[in-house]
Design a protein around this motif. Structure first.
Motif, PDB file in Angstrom:
ATOM      1  N   GLY A  43       0.802  -1.221   0.000  1.00  0.00           N
ATOM      2  CA  GLY A  43       0.000   0.000   0.000  1.00  0.00           C
ATOM      3  C   GLY A  43       0.829   1.262   0.000  1.00  0.00           C
ATOM      4  N   ASP A 178      -8.686   6.713  -2.612  1.00  0.00           N
ATOM      5  CA  ASP A 178      -9.690   5.666  -2.431  1.00  0.00           C
ATOM      6  C   ASP A 178      -9.749   4.726  -3.635  1.00  0.00           C
ATOM      7  N   LYS A 181      -7.117   2.252  -2.951  1.00  0.00           N
ATOM      8  CA  LYS A 181      -7.563   1.266  -1.956  1.00  0.00           C
ATOM      9  C   LYS A 181      -8.459   0.209  -2.604  1.00  0.00           C
ATOM     10  N   ARG A 184      -6.356  -2.118  -4.876  1.00  0.00           N
ATOM     11  CA  ARG A 184      -5.579  -3.055  -4.065  1.00  0.00           C
ATOM     12  C   ARG A 184      -6.471  -4.180  -3.547  1.00  0.00           C
ATOM     13  N   TYR A 185      -7.646  -3.810  -3.068  1.00  0.00           N
ATOM     14  CA  TYR A 185      -8.565  -4.804  -2.519  1.00  0.00           C
ATOM     15  C   TYR A 185      -8.935  -5.830  -3.585  1.00  0.00           C
TER      16      TYR A 185
END
Length: 387
Positions: A43, A178, A181, A184-185
């Motif tokens: 991250g 965001d 994020k 990545r998820y």
């Protein structure tokens, strides 16, 4: 061992090889609304510009649509083999289209490919109706999932990202941080996503359909295998790209995000600069390894005297070429046997260029027994007289 914060410093210098191509610092901030380069696993953000402003995201929205579909499959609610009956509403969806016809039946797997590879807005609507029963209910699911993931800037009004009108409220929105994020998820939970997004074209013979992927950096940057494009008048030209960095002992994945580029050339060139900057200037380093002792200390009360000290967890980071990595171990005020396996006896602090970046517990990886009274007496006398 009785020490008042004994400190051991170990320096590891990440040296640039003479034949390594490096860009040094880059600046791509002109003529875009924001940008980010980051590492999927850790991250870490390697480059950023205006990453916290809520921006119109256009077809980047389809990543959330895809995520909800994947989770519904995982929950055995639907299957990629499902035959999806196309509604009139889905077939009438505006913008970039796959060419769905009201009343026809198409496999969910094909709708997914057409949504991700050629950015079919009609496919996004059809998927939303199949997963959520209605588009409105699916949009509610999108916003709920965003809240669950902590994507506080996210606001969805439809599954495709096509603007409802020219007003600010007629767009899907999210900040670049965001988006990172969310990406990545998805990549960490569903790495098979890349099997679709790496396809450079979509050919469906029975539909007489052939179209190149909307991803404009295929063939421009070697190794790119995704992820999603986007464009509206409000959002500008957007692109989320990803590629693995392998070879020479390296194995990590980077993501670049360009939002609001003013021209196709800018979107491509700035994405290329970001990805090559990440590839050529960083290496993945395991700065602590649970299988490698980081120190050996003398504990007079222990059975064998010297004990090996290990980090409690691995600590991985992307390190820029030429940066100096240093670890310091501060031991507890008093360390004495017996010591249980995994017991914390100190703290390992990790620095890059003298700036602290993290801490890991220092532990022993086996039960350390206490020496008997005779051994301790002999050690005491030896220490007393300097034997």
């Amino acid at each position: 061992m009785k020490k008042a914060s004994k400190i051991l410093s170990i320096c590891l210098i990440i040296i640039m090889l003479s034949n390594t191509m490096v860009f040094g610092e880059i600046n791509i901030n002109e003529y875009i609304k924001g940008a980010l380069l980051g590492d999927v696993e850790t991250g870490e953000v390697l480059y950023e510009y205006n990453i916290n402003e809520q921006l119109a995201i256009a077809s980047i929205s389809k990543l959330m649509t895809y995520l909800l579909m994947k989770e519904a499959i995982e929950n055995n609610e639907i299957s990629l083999d499902d035959d999806v009956v196309i509604s009139g509403h889905a077939a009438a969806t505006e913008g970039s289209r796959f060419g769905l016809v009201s009343g026809e039946t198409i496999k969910l797997s094909l709708l997914t490919k057409a949504m991700l590879i050629v950015s079919g807005n009609d496919c996004a609507t059809a998927i939303a109706e199949h997963v959520g029963k209605t588009e409105d209910n699916f949009v509610k699911m999108m916003n709920e999932k965003a809240a669950e993931l902590g994507l506080m800037s996210a606001s969805f009004i439809n599954p495709s990202g096509f603007p409802i009108n020219d007003q600010e409220t007629g767009q899907n929105h999210m900040s670049i941080s965001d988006i990172f994020k969310l990406v990545r998820y998805i990549l960490m939970k569903y790495p098979e996503t890349l099997d679709i997004t790496s396809q450079k074209e979509l050919i469906i013979t029975e539909r007489n359909f052939s179209k190149a992927s909307t991803n404009p950096v295929f063939g421009v940057v070697e190794g790119v295998d995704g992820l999603k494009t986007g464009y509206t008048d409000k959002s500008g030209l957007c692109l989320v790209s990803t590629m693995p960095i392998t070879g020479s002992g390296q194995d990590f994945r980077i993501v670049s995000i360009i939002m609001g580029a003013q021209s196709h050339e800018d979107r491509i060139s700035k994405t290329k600069q970001l990805l090559e900057y990440g590839r050529d200037n960083f290496s993945s380093q395991k700065l602590t390894d649970t299988f490698i002792a980081i120190d050996t200390v003398y504990v007079s009360s222990s059975k064998y005297g010297k004990i090996d000290v290990y980090p409690s967890t691995d600590f991985k980071k992307l390190v820029k070429n030429g940066e100096a990595v240093k670890t310091e171990i501060s031991y507890n005020e008093e360390v004495s046997a017996p010591i249980a396996k995994g017991e914390k006896i100190g703290t390992i602090t990790i620095y890059i260029n003298d700036q602290e970046i993290g801490q890991v517990d220092a532990v022993v990886n086996e039960n350390i027994g206490k020496a008997n009274i005779f051994v301790r007496i002999i050690r005491f006398i030896s220490n007393l007289f300097g034997f």
